[in-house]
Write a protein that holds these residues in place. Structure first.
Motif, PDB file in Angstrom:
ATOM      1  N   GLY A 208       1.574   1.320  -0.063  1.00 27.91           N
ATOM      2  CA  GLY A 208       0.888   1.055   0.983  1.00 27.91           C
ATOM      3  C   GLY A 208       0.791   1.918   2.106  1.00 27.91           C
ATOM      4  O   GLY A 208      -0.183   2.195   2.765  1.00 27.91           O
ATOM      5  N   VAL A 209       2.070   2.601   2.471  1.00 23.54           N
ATOM      6  CA  VAL A 209       2.050   3.450   3.512  1.00 23.54           C
ATOM      7  C   VAL A 209       1.593   4.527   3.083  1.00 23.54           C
ATOM      8  O   VAL A 209       0.657   5.111   3.951  1.00 23.54           O
ATOM      9  CB  VAL A 209       3.558   3.645   3.753  1.00 23.54           C
ATOM     10  CG1 VAL A 209       3.706   5.080   4.730  1.00 23.54           C
ATOM     11  CG2 VAL A 209       4.223   2.482   4.472  1.00 23.54           C
ATOM     12  N   LEU A 210       1.482   5.133   1.748  1.00 20.37           N
ATOM     13  CA  LEU A 210       0.897   6.507   1.424  1.00 20.37           C
ATOM     14  C   LEU A 210      -0.815   6.269   1.711  1.00 20.37           C
ATOM     15  O   LEU A 210      -1.274   7.307   2.130  1.00 20.37           O
ATOM     16  CB  LEU A 210       1.021   6.788  -0.037  1.00 20.37           C
ATOM     17  CG  LEU A 210       0.632   7.889  -0.644  1.00 20.37           C
ATOM     18  CD1 LEU A 210       1.061   9.187   0.172  1.00 20.37           C
ATOM     19  CD2 LEU A 210       1.023   8.095  -2.031  1.00 20.37           C
ATOM     20  N   LEU A 211      -1.339   4.994   1.102  1.00 16.41           N
ATOM     21  CA  LEU A 211      -2.608   5.125   1.280  1.00 16.41           C
ATOM     22  C   LEU A 211      -3.090   4.860   2.671  1.00 16.41           C
ATOM     23  O   LEU A 211      -4.191   5.266   3.004  1.00 16.41           O
ATOM     24  CB  LEU A 211      -3.146   3.412   0.459  1.00 16.41           C
ATOM     25  CG  LEU A 211      -3.047   3.873  -1.144  1.00 16.41           C
ATOM     26  CD1 LEU A 211      -3.588   2.399  -1.667  1.00 16.41           C
ATOM     27  CD2 LEU A 211      -3.915   5.026  -1.576  1.00 16.41           C
ATOM     28  N   SER A 212      -2.385   4.211   3.597  1.00 19.30           N
ATOM     29  CA  SER A 212      -2.586   4.103   5.114  1.00 19.30           C
ATOM     30  C   SER A 212      -2.513   5.469   5.730  1.00 19.30           C
ATOM     31  O   SER A 212      -3.695   5.757   6.461  1.00 19.30           O
ATOM     32  CB  SER A 212      -1.503   2.955   5.522  1.00 19.30           C
ATOM     33  OG  SER A 212      -1.592   1.863   5.078  1.00 19.30           O
TER      34      SER A 212
END
Length: 293
Positions: A102-106
């Motif tokens: 989720g952090v990577l995609l964000s």
């Protein structure tokens, strides 16, 4: 000359008075913070007190007393009946994967929308914001049909995919507003020096926003860990269930005493408390960095 000396004396008196006011204000603020912390920690204290009581001790002295006899029967009972190690592994796997991905995609989405200046980025962010406002109850049936068709029903991958998208949507909306104010002069200078987009992201943008990213990671992990409704609808077998589901299942299958319920609740939140303490410094740095920006 006398007038100047008088003005200087008045200035000193005013400075001392202002300092005294600030000092008393600080003390009042500190007292209020302590009172607020005690109020917020009081339920946790009651939980700990009752988790180590026997049922007879609880019935005799009530929930607010110190345990007369230290007992771990409730914790041991929940550990064995719920197969706690398996549920702990499931919760850790789902929460960590969702938080990391989720952090990577964000970050990637926000870099494209906030710094890359993708065409129609304002409209895209508007749709993302509207998607964040959709209640989870409205998503249950469409998601059920989709994952049943894909063969991911009763699989941890269904929860990972759902919450990765939900959390990354929120992270994209938040980080895009941060990256949108990033100084363009720095980016242009890096481009002139021959830096690629990937190098700009890795060597310039990420180091500056690392504290904010750490905050998102902590929030994503805790939010996913505490989720109940969607996992309840998608994880049917005991082998795939998470800790919140194990606690709810134990309550439904057995009549639990108050001490057993307190023990189970304490055991279920200990991992998140440890995780929060471990990342507390990064969380504080991210909040301070956001306030400074």
């Amino acid at each position: 000359m006398n007038n100047q000396a008088t003005l200087q004396a008045d200035a000193r008196v005013s400075s001392r008075h202002a300092h005294r006011i600030r000092t008393w204000g600080n003390w009042v603020g500190l007292v209020l913070l302590i009172v607020g912390a005690v109020i917020m920690l009081f339920p946790l204290l009651i939980l700990v007190l009752n988790a180590f009581k026997t049922t007879a001790d609880y019935n005799a002295t009530g929930p607010l007393s110190v345990p007369a006899h230290f007992s771990m029967d409730g914790i041991i009972s929940f550990w064995n009946k719920s197969n706690f190690p398996l549920k702990l592994g499931n919760s850790l796997l789902i929460s960590l994967v969702v938080a990391v991905v989720g952090v990577l995609l964000s970050v990637l989405n926000s870099f494209a929308l906030g710094i890359g200046r993708v065409k129609g980025n304002t409209l895209i962010l508007l749709f993302i914001m509207l998607a964040n406002m959709v209640p989870q109850e409205a998503l249950l049936y469409p998601l059920y049909v989709m994952f049943k068709w894909m063969g991911f029903y009763n699989s941890q991958w269904s929860i990972i995919i759902i919450f990765t998208i939900i959390q990354s949507a929120y992270g994209t909306y938040l980080l895009s507003s941060v990256y949108g104010t990033f100084p363009q002069a720095i980016l242009e200078a890096a481009t002139v020096d021959g830096a690629s987009r990937w190098q700009i992201l890795r060597k310039i943008v990420l180091p500056v926003s690392w504290s904010t990213i750490s905050v998102l990671f902590v929030f994503f992990f805790i939010w996913t860990w505490n989720e109940y409704m969607i996992p309840m609808a998608f994880l049917m077998s005991e082998k795939t269930q998470t800790i919140p589901l194990a606690l709810a299942t134990m309550q439904g299958q057995h009549t639990m005493a108050a001490t057993d319920l307190a023990s189970a609740s304490l055991l279920s939140i200990i991992p998140t408390i440890i995780f929060f303490i471990f990342f507390q410094r990064k969380l504080s740095q991210g909040i301070v960095a956001g306030a400074v920006k």
